[in-house]
Design an enzyme around this catalytic site. Structure first.
Site, PDB file in Angstrom:
ATOM      1  N   GLY A 226      79.253  -9.316  63.703  1.00  0.00           N
ATOM      2  CA  GLY A 226      80.165  -9.099  62.585  1.00  0.00           C
ATOM      3  C   GLY A 226      79.603  -8.080  61.600  1.00  0.00           C
ATOM      4  O   GLY A 226      80.327  -7.242  61.063  1.00  0.00           O
TER       5      GLY A 226
ATOM      6  N   ASN B 207      83.478 -17.344  53.540  1.00  0.00           N
ATOM      7  CA  ASN B 207      82.629 -18.183  54.395  1.00  0.00           C
ATOM      8  C   ASN B 207      82.106 -19.425  53.682  1.00  0.00           C
ATOM      9  O   ASN B 207      81.814 -20.428  54.305  1.00  0.00           O
ATOM     10  CB  ASN B 207      81.462 -17.365  54.953  1.00  0.00           C
TER      11      ASN B 207
ATOM     12  N   GLN C 112      85.519 -15.265  59.527  1.00  0.00           N
ATOM     13  CA  GLN C 112      85.693 -16.720  59.380  1.00  0.00           C
ATOM     14  C   GLN C 112      87.119 -17.191  59.682  1.00  0.00           C
ATOM     15  O   GLN C 112      87.397 -18.387  59.555  1.00  0.00           O
ATOM     16  CB  GLN C 112      85.300 -17.167  57.964  1.00  0.00           C
TER      17      GLN C 112
ATOM     18  N   HIS D 215      79.911 -15.460  67.524  1.00  0.00           N
ATOM     19  CA  HIS D 215      79.251 -16.767  67.358  1.00  0.00           C
ATOM     20  C   HIS D 215      79.946 -17.671  66.352  1.00  0.00           C
ATOM     21  O   HIS D 215      79.551 -18.818  66.173  1.00  0.00           O
ATOM     22  CB  HIS D 215      77.754 -16.600  67.056  1.00  0.00           C
TER      23      HIS D 215
ATOM     24  N   THR E 124      74.745   1.076  75.642  1.00  0.00           N
ATOM     25  CA  THR E 124      75.193   0.432  76.880  1.00  0.00           C
ATOM     26  C   THR E 124      75.810  -0.928  76.555  1.00  0.00           C
ATOM     27  O   THR E 124      75.249  -1.706  75.784  1.00  0.00           O
ATOM     28  CB  THR E 124      74.000   0.270  77.851  1.00  0.00           C
TER      29      THR E 124
ATOM     30  N   CYS F 106      73.091 -17.355  55.007  1.00  0.00           N
ATOM     31  CA  CYS F 106      72.170 -16.230  54.879  1.00  0.00           C
ATOM     32  C   CYS F 106      71.435 -16.265  53.546  1.00  0.00           C
ATOM     33  O   CYS F 106      70.468 -15.560  53.367  1.00  0.00           O
ATOM     34  CB  CYS F 106      72.923 -14.920  55.024  1.00  0.00           C
TER      35      CYS F 106
HETATM   36  N1  PLP Z   1      81.153 -11.894  57.494  1.00  0.00           N
HETATM   37  C1  PLP Z   1      81.261 -13.197  57.223  1.00  0.00           C
HETATM   38  C2  PLP Z   1      82.382 -13.665  56.342  1.00  0.00           C
HETATM   39  C3  PLP Z   1      80.342 -14.119  57.738  1.00  0.00           C
HETATM   40  O1  PLP Z   1      80.463 -15.410  57.456  1.00  0.00           O
HETATM   41  C4  PLP Z   1      79.284 -13.621  58.541  1.00  0.00           C
HETATM   42  C5  PLP Z   1      78.241 -14.542  59.052  1.00  0.00           C
HETATM   43  O2  PLP Z   1      77.921 -15.558  58.447  1.00  0.00           O
HETATM   44  C6  PLP Z   1      79.227 -12.254  58.818  1.00  0.00           C
HETATM   45  C7  PLP Z   1      80.180 -11.413  58.271  1.00  0.00           C
HETATM   46  C8  PLP Z   1      78.156 -11.674  59.671  1.00  0.00           C
HETATM   47  O3  PLP Z   1      78.420 -11.915  61.036  1.00  0.00           O
HETATM   48  P1  PLP Z   1      77.228 -11.789  62.113  1.00  0.00           P
HETATM   49  O4  PLP Z   1      76.351 -12.980  61.902  1.00  0.00           O
HETATM   50  O5  PLP Z   1      77.920 -11.800  63.440  1.00  0.00           O
HETATM   51  O6  PLP Z   1      76.557 -10.506  61.844  1.00  0.00           O
END
Ligand code: PLP
Length: 384
Positions: free
Chosen positions: A71, A150, A178, A200, A236, A324
């Protein structure tokens, strides 16, 4: 001890069907899809099948989907690629409650000399539409607003925002990481130019994402390299994970509505149960306009980290702040942007459910929660 996983906005368990679909591409079909020979040709068609499966989930054309590594890469590609493709005086519009995968590249572009504006939210986490509309008058714009948050699960009015941006002649990107697989998405109806998703978060493995790019959208290449993905993303292709994402999207397509009704029922039972049995608790964020699997609850006078620690002792996994940002004792930027009072902000805890959450899991959490709260309040240094 039981293990109960209520941290699905951080990551989800890969579905057994998804693992089954990807395994042959680790074991047997390992060719490079760009190769002209049999080994390459054998796998290339599966990439195209996955592209169709991803496109189908959001009603896009397969040619409008590129695969990325996550993401975060999708967000960076959309923001940096579109700002670079536009004029020098581009105004970047985003919100204060975005994930760092969006806030980071927006602030980076600001350092590169672009004008950047971060729109505020109210106490229920809803975007200030008036501020957003004003920002659109300041020049050619790239706007990036998440479809749902999120941490709180609050859904933004993406249809309305995208229409406003289109009217102003700008480019609109949404981080839908999300929401994909949780609520229906139709890019034929909602005029977003770009949309990010991540494997994921919808029962595929970590390390695979996709970006929807509406035909005709101006976008510079972010990952510069080979000619893969129709010259739009070098590197790739990660075939097993692409196949996995396709299968995860296919599984979600058939299930979204019934599955989410069941999950939102469990979420509401959990939320109401906690509010009823634990005094001085409040829900953060709008309770109506929300994705079905998320609740963010503030337990006044207690640290979120202590709640997580005690839940973990009973085998229950939840989260405080964004996955995070946990590890820091500061309330998250989302909770702070909503102006949640200090004594509540520190005790904010997110529970996020999935298709694998069972009724008994909720019973178990509701049984343990009041004892944890009573114990922590007795130790709390905060004045009541
Ligand atoms: N955007 C949102 C709203 C998310 O909740 C997250 C991951 O927690 C991401 C982006 C980032 O995604 P990724 O972990 O696949 O880089």
């Amino acid at each position: 001890m039981r293990n109960i996983y209520l941290d699905n906005n951080a990551t989800t368990q890969p579905a057994p069907e998804v693992i089954e679909a990807m395994m042959p591409f680790l074991r047997d079909f390992w060719g490079n899809p760009s190769s002209m020979h049999y080994f390459g040709g054998q796998v290339k068609k599966h990439i195209e099948k996955a592209r169709q499966q991803v496109a189908a989930l959001i009603n896009a054309d397969p040619s409008e989907i590129i695969f990325t590594s996550c993401g975060t890469e999708s967000d960076n590609t959309a923001i940096r690629g579109s700002v670079e493709a536009l004029a020098r005086n581009t105004v970047i519009i985003t919100s204060r409650v975005e994930h760092p995968a969006v806030l980071g590249p927006c602030r980076y572009m600001k350092e590169q000399g672009h004008n950047e504006i971060e729109i505020g939210v109210d106490t229920t986490g809803r975007l200030n539409i008036h501020e957003f509309r004003n920002a659109l008058t300041l020049g050619p714009s790239v706007a990036s607003i998440m479809w749902a948050n999120n941490e709180t699960g609050v859904i933004f009015p993406i249809q309305e925002l995208a229409e406003m941006v289109k009217e102003a002649g700008g480019i609109f990107h949404t981080d839908a990481v999300q929401v994909v697989g949780k609520i229906p998405i139709d890019v034929k109806k909602v005029p977003v130019d770009m949309l990010s998703l991540s494997g994921h978060k919808l029962h595929a493995p970590k390390g695979i994402g996709a970006l929807y790019i509406r035909k005709g959208t101006k976008l510079n290449t972010f990952m510069i390299g080979g000619h893969q993905e129709n010259n739009r993303r070098g590197g790739t292709e990660n075939v097993p994970y692409i196949v996995a994402l396709g299968r995860a999207c296919e599984l979600a397509s058939g299930k979204t509505s019934d599955e989410m009704t069941r999950i939102s029922g469990l979420r509401d039972r959990l939320e109401e149960g906690i509010l009823k049995t634990c005094p001085d608790t409040t829900v953060n964020g709008d309770r109506k306009e929300r994705i079905p699997n998320t609740t963010n609850i503030s337990f006044q006078y207690i640290e979120g980290e202590s709640i997580l620690y005690h839940l973990s002792d009973f085998g229950i996994a939840a989260s405080s702040g964004s996955a995070c940002t946990s590890g820091s004792l500061e309330p998250s930027h989302v909770i702070r942007a909503m102006g949640v009072p200090f004594t509540a902000a520190h005790g904010s805890t997110r529970f996020s459910l999935s298709r694998y959450t069972a009724d008994e899991d909720i019973d178990y959490v509701l049984e343990k929660m009041p004892g944890i709260v009573t114990k922590l309040r007795a130790l709390s240094p905060f004045v009541r």
